[in-house]
Design a protein around this motif. Structure first.
Motif, PDB file in Angstrom:
ATOM      1  N   ARG A 233       0.832  -1.211   0.000  1.00 26.93           N
ATOM      2  CA  ARG A 233       0.000   0.000   0.000  1.00 26.93           C
ATOM      3  C   ARG A 233       0.861   1.254   0.000  1.00 26.93           C
ATOM      4  O   ARG A 233       0.556   2.224  -0.694  1.00 26.93           O
ATOM      5  CB  ARG A 233      -0.929   0.008   1.203  1.00 26.93           C
TER       6      ARG A 233
ATOM      7  N   ALA B 177      -5.235  11.353   0.400  1.00 31.54           N
ATOM      8  CA  ALA B 177      -5.629   9.946   0.340  1.00 31.54           C
ATOM      9  C   ALA B 177      -4.408   9.044   0.205  1.00 31.54           C
ATOM     10  O   ALA B 177      -4.370   7.946   0.776  1.00 31.54           O
ATOM     11  CB  ALA B 177      -6.605   9.725  -0.814  1.00 31.54           C
TER      12      ALA B 177
ATOM     13  N   SER C 207      -9.369  -1.516  -2.396  1.00 35.24           N
ATOM     14  CA  SER C 207     -10.695  -1.096  -1.929  1.00 35.24           C
ATOM     15  C   SER C 207     -11.546  -2.281  -1.474  1.00 35.24           C
ATOM     16  O   SER C 207     -12.522  -2.100  -0.745  1.00 35.24           O
ATOM     17  CB  SER C 207     -11.440  -0.313  -3.011  1.00 35.24           C
TER      18      SER C 207
ATOM     19  N   LEU D  28      -4.217   3.810   7.111  1.00 32.37           N
ATOM     20  CA  LEU D  28      -5.400   4.387   7.751  1.00 32.37           C
ATOM     21  C   LEU D  28      -6.480   4.626   6.700  1.00 32.37           C
ATOM     22  O   LEU D  28      -6.217   5.243   5.661  1.00 32.37           O
ATOM     23  CB  LEU D  28      -5.050   5.709   8.426  1.00 32.37           C
ATOM     24  N   LEU D  29      -7.670   4.152   6.963  1.00 27.38           N
ATOM     25  CA  LEU D  29      -8.788   4.358   6.036  1.00 27.38           C
ATOM     26  C   LEU D  29      -8.421   3.972   4.604  1.00 27.38           C
ATOM     27  O   LEU D  29      -8.733   4.684   3.647  1.00 27.38           O
ATOM     28  CB  LEU D  29      -9.265   5.813   6.096  1.00 27.38           C
ATOM     29  N   SER D  30      -7.750   2.852   4.460  1.00 32.46           N
ATOM     30  CA  SER D  30      -7.253   2.445   3.144  1.00 32.46           C
ATOM     31  C   SER D  30      -8.354   2.254   2.115  1.00 32.46           C
ATOM     32  O   SER D  30      -8.171   2.605   0.951  1.00 32.46           O
ATOM     33  CB  SER D  30      -6.429   1.162   3.259  1.00 32.46           C
ATOM     34  N   ARG D  31      -9.484   1.717   2.537  1.00 32.18           N
ATOM     35  CA  ARG D  31     -10.571   1.511   1.569  1.00 32.18           C
ATOM     36  C   ARG D  31     -11.091   2.830   1.011  1.00 32.18           C
ATOM     37  O   ARG D  31     -11.105   3.004  -0.203  1.00 32.18           O
ATOM     38  CB  ARG D  31     -11.704   0.715   2.200  1.00 32.18           C
ATOM     39  N   PRO D  32     -11.532   3.765   1.862  1.00 37.95           N
ATOM     40  CA  PRO D  32     -12.017   5.023   1.278  1.00 37.95           C
ATOM     41  C   PRO D  32     -10.911   5.802   0.560  1.00 37.95           C
ATOM     42  O   PRO D  32     -11.172   6.467  -0.448  1.00 37.95           O
ATOM     43  CB  PRO D  32     -12.576   5.812   2.461  1.00 37.95           C
ATOM     44  N   ALA D  33      -9.692   5.711   1.045  1.00 36.99           N
ATOM     45  CA  ALA D  33      -8.579   6.404   0.377  1.00 36.99           C
ATOM     46  C   ALA D  33      -8.362   5.829  -1.019  1.00 36.99           C
ATOM     47  O   ALA D  33      -8.162   6.580  -1.979  1.00 36.99           O
ATOM     48  CB  ALA D  33      -7.305   6.296   1.216  1.00 36.99           C
ATOM     49  N   SER D  34      -8.419   4.509  -1.136  1.00 36.16           N
ATOM     50  CA  SER D  34      -8.205   3.895  -2.450  1.00 36.16           C
ATOM     51  C   SER D  34      -9.345   4.240  -3.409  1.00 36.16           C
ATOM     52  O   SER D  34      -9.110   4.450  -4.597  1.00 36.16           O
ATOM     53  CB  SER D  34      -8.027   2.381  -2.329  1.00 36.16           C
TER      54      SER D  34
ATOM     55  N   LEU E 230      -2.934   8.718   3.689  1.00 33.78           N
ATOM     56  CA  LEU E 230      -3.744   7.814   4.508  1.00 33.78           C
ATOM     57  C   LEU E 230      -3.499   6.356   4.131  1.00 33.78           C
ATOM     58  O   LEU E 230      -3.321   5.496   4.996  1.00 33.78           O
ATOM     59  CB  LEU E 230      -5.231   8.148   4.363  1.00 33.78           C
ATOM     60  N   MET E 231      -3.494   6.088   2.838  1.00 31.67           N
ATOM     61  CA  MET E 231      -3.275   4.716   2.393  1.00 31.67           C
ATOM     62  C   MET E 231      -1.877   4.233   2.759  1.00 31.67           C
ATOM     63  O   MET E 231      -1.699   3.102   3.208  1.00 31.67           O
ATOM     64  CB  MET E 231      -3.513   4.584   0.887  1.00 31.67           C
TER      65      MET E 231
END
Length: 118
Positions: free
Chosen positions: A9, A56, A116, A64-70, A59-60
């Motif tokens: 990531r 983003a 994601s 941290l918050l990898s899904r929304p960042a991706s 974060l990725m």
């Protein structure tokens, strides 16, 4: 999170962080492309897109918050790819270069889709 996923990531995020910072420091070529594609408020659009890439991406990279960042990064790649690498309008070597960048962005998009869904 495994070390392998964390490193993957972070490596994926690095291109977005670097590009976002570059575009914030030297926005004019990107603004010109956005203006040429008739993007409304091109200066603002470039700033927002660059901010998404940096924020983003960070974060990725941090896990941290990898899904929304991706998802945010994937969404930002769509206009970036279509506006920034229109190989279909080019000829010769420039066409090949733009097509390579277009396909690279598609590969990044695919990687972001995988992240994601994790």
């Amino acid at each position: 999170m495994s070390v392998t996923r964390f490193i993957g990531r972070a490596l994926l995020a690095s291109i977005f962080i670097k590009s976002g910072l570059d575009h914030l420091q030297n926005p004019e070529p990107i603004v010109r492309a956005a203006r040429g594609a008739e993007v409304p408020e091109p200066e603002l659009a470039v700033k927002v897109n660059s901010g998404v890439m940096v924020g983003a991406g960070a974060l990725m990279a941090a896990g941290l918050l990898s899904r929304p960042a991706s998802v945010a990064l994937a969404a930002s790649l769509i206009p970036t790819t279509v506006i920034g690498h229109p190989f279909w309008d080019k000829q010769g070597k420039e066409r090949q270069q733009q097509q390579t960048q277009f396909l690279k962005n598609l590969a990044l998009f695919g990687a972001l889709l995988i992240v994601s869904k994790e």
